[in-house]
Design an enzyme around this catalytic site. Structure first.
Site: not given
Length: 298
Positions: A174, A243
């Site tokens: 991911k 992030k």
């Protein structure tokens, strides 16, 4: 055969649609509110029940989804005083659908297994639109036995389910997926600014890129902000992009990767968040880069 009870923590942009598809496929669903009640109230109307804490969800659930911002939130929901570990049933499975730090994921795997449960990572690709339609992509890290148990539930909200192997591989993949996505965003934003400085309009830029080989689904939703000011076409916050790139930097450090391009991509999002615009969506990076080049947002 009785279907397992599904817990769902994090019914935001993505989680609401995912949870809706689970309950509409006949699974008993337990969820909880965080900051807003709209999604929970909608799910209750569809047949879900409400709990007051992650512990209460764990006490009632065979499979628990987490779909929150990142590892700090995942850890708090699992380890907190009223967290999942405090109420985990023997043999229960926790599925982390968040984009999390793989180092944290592997630590939590050990803690959940010590408590008698199992962890799988199943982060997401695509947008809230596909979440609502039940056609997300997911990349899964889980043992074969756990994957077999969760696959029917994943099929409720995903159109593409790829089992990569052991726990942690889903979150690693991911981060790579989001590196490509955030990289596209940085490239498109800079290219659009250079185009405008050179006398080309965004419409002229799009007239060449959209029908050509360099177009893709990300480009199409990204450009809806620049061309149409559609702020809902690509709802992914700059702060989340930053992030995710920080997590990938951690992974690069852990594996000893040379990552000059990834560092540059990260800094594009870091700069916009540092300027106080972290809650804006990724396509709006084009406005930020335009201003850095002395241009007014088009």
């Amino acid at each position: 055969m009785t279907k397992p009870t599904i817990g769902f923590i994090g019914v935001g942009f993505m989680g609401h649609g995912m949870a809706k598809n689970i309950v509409e496929n006949g699974y008993p669903l337990v969820t909880m509110a965080h900051r807003k009640r709209d999604a929970v109230d909608d799910l209750i109307k569809r047949g879900a029940t409400e709990a007051k804490s992650p512990k209460e969800i764990a006490e009632q659930s065979d499979i628990i989804h987490l779909c929150v911002t990142g590892s700090p939130q995942v850890e708090a929901n699992i380890r907190g005083e009223n967290g999942i570990l405090a109420g985990l049933r023997p043999g229960a499975i926790v599925i982390d659908c968040s984009t999390s730090d793989p180092v944290s994921t592997l630590t939590l795997k050990a803690e959940i297994e010590a408590a008698g449960g199992h962890l799988a990572d199943a982060p997401l690709a695509r947008t809230p639109k596909e979440a609502w339609e039940g056609t997300l992509d997911t990349m899964v890290g889980a043992s074969p036995e756990v994957f077999e148990k969760i696959k029917p539930v994943l099929d409720c909200w995903a159109g593409v389910v790829v089992h990569l192997g052991e726990v942690g591989l889903g979150h690693k993949m991911k981060l790579l997926n989001n590196f490509l996505a955030m990289g596209y965003g940085a490239l498109y934003s800079e290219a659009l600014a250079i185009a405008r400085l050179s006398g080309l309009t965004p419409q002229q830029f799009d007239s060449v890129i959209r029908p050509g080989r360099l177009s893709n689904g990300f480009y199409e939703t990204f450009m809806k902000w620049t061309l149409d000011h559609d702020e809902n076409a690509h709802k992914f916050a700059i702060s989340n992009g930053h992030k995710d790139m920080r997590y990938l930097t951690n992974l690069c450090t852990a594996v000893g990767a040379v990552n000059p391009v990834q560092s540059a991509v990260k800094n594009s999002y870091a700069a916009m968040e540092a300027a106080g615009e972290g809650e804006r969506y990724v396509p709006m990076l084009a406005d930020f880069i335009a201003r850095q080049n002395g241009l007014d947002p088009d």
